[in-house]
Scaffold this active site. Structure first.
Site, short mmCIF file in Angstrom:
data_model
loop_
_atom_site.label_atom_id
_atom_site.label_comp_id
_atom_site.label_asym_id
_atom_site.label_seq_id
_atom_site.Cartn_x
_atom_site.Cartn_y
_atom_site.Cartn_z
N THR A 340 40.19 -51.26 -105.10
CA THR A 340 39.14 -52.15 -104.57
C THR A 340 38.13 -51.34 -103.78
O THR A 340 38.43 -50.23 -103.32
CB THR A 340 39.71 -53.22 -103.61
OG1 THR A 340 40.03 -52.60 -102.35
CG2 THR A 340 40.93 -53.90 -104.19
N ASP A 341 36.95 -51.89 -103.59
CA ASP A 341 36.00 -51.23 -102.71
C ASP A 341 36.53 -51.31 -101.27
O ASP A 341 37.44 -52.08 -100.97
CB ASP A 341 34.59 -51.83 -102.86
CG ASP A 341 33.52 -50.78 -102.56
OD1 ASP A 341 33.79 -49.86 -101.75
OD2 ASP A 341 32.41 -50.87 -103.12
N TRP A 342 35.94 -50.50 -100.41
CA TRP A 342 36.51 -50.24 -99.08
C TRP A 342 36.42 -51.44 -98.12
O TRP A 342 35.33 -51.95 -97.84
CB TRP A 342 35.80 -49.03 -98.47
CG TRP A 342 36.44 -47.69 -98.73
CD1 TRP A 342 36.57 -46.68 -97.81
CD2 TRP A 342 37.02 -47.18 -99.94
NE1 TRP A 342 37.21 -45.60 -98.39
CE2 TRP A 342 37.50 -45.88 -99.68
CE3 TRP A 342 37.22 -47.70 -101.22
CZ2 TRP A 342 38.14 -45.09 -100.64
CZ3 TRP A 342 37.86 -46.93 -102.19
CH2 TRP A 342 38.30 -45.64 -101.89
#
Ligand SMILES: *[C@@H]1O[C@H](CO)[C@@H](O)[C@H](O)[C@H]1NC(C)=O
Ligand SMILES: *[C@@H]1O[C@H](CO)[C@@H](O)[C@H](O)[C@H]1NC(C)=O
Ligand SMILES: *[C@@H]1O[C@H](CO)[C@@H](O)[C@H](O)[C@H]1NC(C)=O
Ligand SMILES: *[C@@H]1O[C@H](CO)[C@@H](O)[C@H](O)[C@H]1NC(C)=O
Ligand SMILES: *[C@@H]1O[C@H](CO)[C@@H](O)[C@H](O)[C@H]1NC(C)=O
Ligand SMILES: *[C@@H]1O[C@H](CO)[C@@H](O)[C@H](O)[C@H]1NC(C)=O
Ligand SMILES: *[C@@H]1O[C@H](CO)[C@@H](O)[C@H](O)[C@H]1NC(C)=O
Ligand SMILES: *[C@@H]1O[C@H](CO)[C@@H](O)[C@H](O)[C@H]1NC(C)=O
Ligand SMILES: *[C@@H]1O[C@H](CO)[C@@H](O)[C@H](O)[C@H]1NC(C)=O
Ligand SMILES: *[C@@H]1O[C@H](CO)[C@@H](O)[C@H](O)[C@H]1NC(C)=O
Length: 630
Positions: A340-342
């Site tokens: 996933t993105d941060w």
């Protein structure tokens, strides 16, 4: 699980392993970092099947995973940022040691610029040493956002400093040359390997269909087919001959294509949560991802944005089962790692700015419910998070099964085995400075910077300029030392000048905040004051304008009033002057990677999910003159 090798094989293997580890450590790691008697610990695992390179990767994964505690498994599911110590030291700070030896994390992204490859390599080896101090000695996979562009935009790109300095990805797209993209990726791969970076948090293949989006600078532009062609070359270059111990694994992003953000606002921020599809063009944005998957994409990152008005749930893509499992895995057949993105779970602070978790559409869920939703969506790894505690609770109370955790841990471990990290996690510290930005790499990068300039107008064939000391220049946005070096006569005002050289940043409206301010958002037009300021110059002296396009600009007035208009996507003052004067035969060869719209009005009236949709653009995708044409 079958363990085929004989006892004497094992002894030989272990001996070689020890010898190798000893040599590598003696060479690479300063004695002061051996606080934990790693040598003994490592020797305890040398005999185990998962260390045996003669076994298949599946056998090694099977052996390792059945030895792992739930804590050790949970640690694999997180990847967050590590910084080099600010004081130039290569000693690990306590929080780094804690992340590795206390939290059992083995995936990190290296944030911040690298000034000294040698120090970065030493630090990296200390990180790997710390990993070897753990019970199972699982090596670290270190990743990075792009760090090879001349541009410095904090958040998604890192200043190139010691590395070869290329034009931004839009500049590579402007050259429309898959073999150049492959060469770029191949060089960056070697530079990454030199300091132990084994995972690229790129390529970014979002289509720039909404011209206002602040992250267009990291894309390959507006055209799906061009992006699809170039992403294949990009992945090939990072892979090398075959996926193995000389490869850098790539994270293609941001699924399912994050170009169509509502009003052009980025979804790092609360005002940019929505991806919208007024042109009903969701599928179009999948084209580059399909090409990437076919080319063997290893990892894919979904974005923060939540798709609005589609058949999918209106939650951030990283926690969206319809997007990750139904679409990406089942329909598109992707079986690699989904990271996933941060920061989808935990509120945090970035560059001094409070940043709520980007759990868009799931803001009301608790942290643990978000973690559950992400796992149930089918993601393997939580970017920008370290919440091992949440996994332990979810498995502890039977909300998530350990089998589900194992599915992701297997994918993540496989990648480490394939990258050869278990055989040799260390890099050669003494070689690092030499391997990065070699004369050959530098020459290729500098050449690409120059060629990527895109010549939009060239009235009366003003370019290339002939060098003549009697000609007086008025300049803006250029380092005067560079002009002095070329013996160019510089004057202080447009009135005194024969010609003006002006380098501009594409228009944007500054945003507040430590992190947010690096995102160039808002209007694509210069404001009234700035337009008037520029017009006064253009009406006084024939002017050559070069504009840095980190996203499209609506600048019909400059096309009208300047003698020549060029665009760049990250190029130095030297590169600009070489092109302006045609030094060494350099001439602009770039073709616009997107349309340049007529006005903000035209942008606002267009469908943000549809390419080439603004009315009567000033210049079209593909426009670009060269000196012969003029
Ligand atoms: C640099 O910082 C690290 C971590 O805080 C510390 O251990 C080290 O002693 C410092 N080194 C110098 C030269 O100041
Ligand atoms: C870091 O860890 C060392 C060794 O455990 C300890 O002596 C030191 O006080 C710690 N430093 C900080 C800043 O916590
Ligand atoms: C993109 O490629 C597809 C398939 O090759 C083709 O049908 C389509 O016309 C192309 N689109 C553009 C804009 O070039
Ligand atoms: C790297 O991989 C190649 C080819 O698979 C192999 O021959 C070589 O021994 C490996 N090197 C190391 C250090 O494992
Ligand atoms: C997103 O879409 C929803 C539903 O249309 C709307 O209520 C909201 O204002 C939009 N924008 C943001 C930033 O949430
Ligand atoms: C979240 O909770 C607030 C306050 O209870 C409510 O107004 C809002 O509609 C909820 N949002 C969602 C997406 O459920
Ligand atoms: C497990 O813990 C989570 C978080 O506290 C909670 O949401 C969930 O309902 C719990 N499940 C069970 C079966 O207790
Ligand atoms: C201008 O260029 C010179 C020579 O390359 C360099 O030393 C100097 O730091 C530059 N100045 C600025 C402000 O960038
Ligand atoms: C207009 O733009 C200029 C340059 O981009 C900027 O410095 C200035 O603050 C802007 N003025 C207003 C009123 O926004
Ligand atoms: C440059 O040429 C264009 C198209 O012929 C024209 O509209 C424009 O006024 C010219 N600009 C200058 C400064 O000569």
């Amino acid at each position: 699980m079958v363990y085929r090798s004989t006892r004497s094989d094992r002894k030989k293997q272990a001996f070689i392993g020890l010898l190798f580890a000893a040599t590598a450590m003696a060479k690479a790691v300063p004695a002061r970092s051996f606080q934990h008697n790693a040598f003994t610990r490592r020797s305890n695992t040398e005999m185990l099947p998962y260390r045996d390179a003669s076994l298949s990767v599946d056998e090694r994964v099977d052996d390792l995973i059945q030895r792992m505690t739930l804590e050790e498994k949970a640690g694999q599911l997180f990847q967050n940022a590590l910084n080099l110590p600010a004081n130039g030291s290569s000693t690990l700070v306590n929080t780094t040691v804690l992340a590795i030896e206390g939290n059992f994390q083995t995936h990190f992204n290296l944030a911040g610029a690298v000034d000294s490859p040698r120090v970065a390599a030493l630090w990296h080896n200390n990180v790997q040493q710390s990993a070897l101090n753990t019970r199972l000695g699982i090596p670290v996979t270190m990743s990075s956002d792009p760090r090879n562009s001349y541009i410095d935009a904090v958040g998604s790109q890192i200043a190139a400093t010691a590395f070869s300095q290329w034009p931004g990805s839009l500049g590579l797209a402007a050259l429309r040359d898959a073999s150049l993209v492959k060469k770029f990726a191949n060089i960056v791969r070697q530079e990454y390997l030199a300091i132990g970076l084994r995972s690229a948090l790129h390529p970014q293949v979002d289509l720039s269909t909404e011209p206002r989006w602040a992250r267009i600078g990291g894309t390959m532009g507006e055209d799906a087919n061009l992006t699809a062609e170039l992403v294949v070359a990009y992945i090939q270059g990072f892979t090398g001959d075959e996926f193995g111990n000389q490869s850098v694994t790539t994270v293609t992003k941001h699924f399912p294509g994050s170009g169509p953000v509502e009003d052009g606002e980025d979804s790092h921020f609360t005002y940019g949560k929505n991806a919208t599809y007024p042109g009903n063009n969701f599928e179009h944005h999948l084209i580059p991802f399909k090409a990437a998957i076919k080319a063997g994409a290893r990892q894919i990152m979904p974005y923060y944005s939540r798709p609005m008005g589609t058949k999918y749930e209106e939650v951030a893509s990283g926690m969206n089962k319809g997007i990750v499992t139904d679409l990406l895995r089942n329909e598109l057949g992707f079986d690699g790692i989904v990271v996933t993105d941060w920061g989808l779970v935990t509120d945090g602070v970035i560059r001094g700015q409070d940043m709520p978790a980007r759990a868009w559409g799931a803001e009301n869920l608790t942290e643990i419910q978000r973690a559950e939703k992400i796992l149930n969506a089918g993601a393997d790894q939580f970017g920008g998070e370290k919440r091992v505690d949440l996994i332990l609770q979810l498995v502890g109370n039977n909300t998530i099964t350990e089998d589900r955790i194992d599915i992701s841990v297997r994918r993540l471990l496989r990648e480490k085995f394939l990258l050869g990290l278990f055989e040799n996690p260390f890099v050669d510290v003494d070689a690092a400075d030499k391997l990065v930005n070699t004369p050959e790499f530098n020459a290729a990068a500098q050449d690409a910077q120059r060629k990527s300039f895109t010549l939009l107008t060239n009235n009366a064939t003003v370019l290339p300029l002939k060098h003549d000391k009697r000609v007086k220049f008025y300049t803006e946005g250029l380092n005067t030392t560079l002009l002095a070096q070329r013996k160019v006569t510089v004057v202080a005002t447009p009135e005194e000048a024969d010609i003006a050289l002006i380098r501009l940043q594409a228009p944007y409206e500054p945003r507040p905040g430590g992190f947010e301010k690096s995102y160039h958002a808002g209007s694509l037009e210069y404001n009234v004051t700035e337009r008037a300021r520029q017009a006064a110059i253009y009406s006084t002296v024939p002017t050559i304008v070069d504009i840095f396009l980190d996203r499209p600009a609506a600048i019909p007035e400059i096309a009208e009033q300047a003698k020549a208009l060029m665009a760049n996507y990250g190029a130095s003052g030297e590169a600009f002057l070489d092109v302006v004067f045609g030094a060494d035969g350099y001439k602009p060869q770039g073709k616009l990677p997107f349309d340049l719209p007529r006005s903000m009005e035209a942008v606002e009236a267009s469908n943000g999910d549809v390419p080439f949709d603004t009315v009567n653009p000033v210049f079209r995708f593909g426009h670009g003159l060269s000196y012969e044409d003029c």
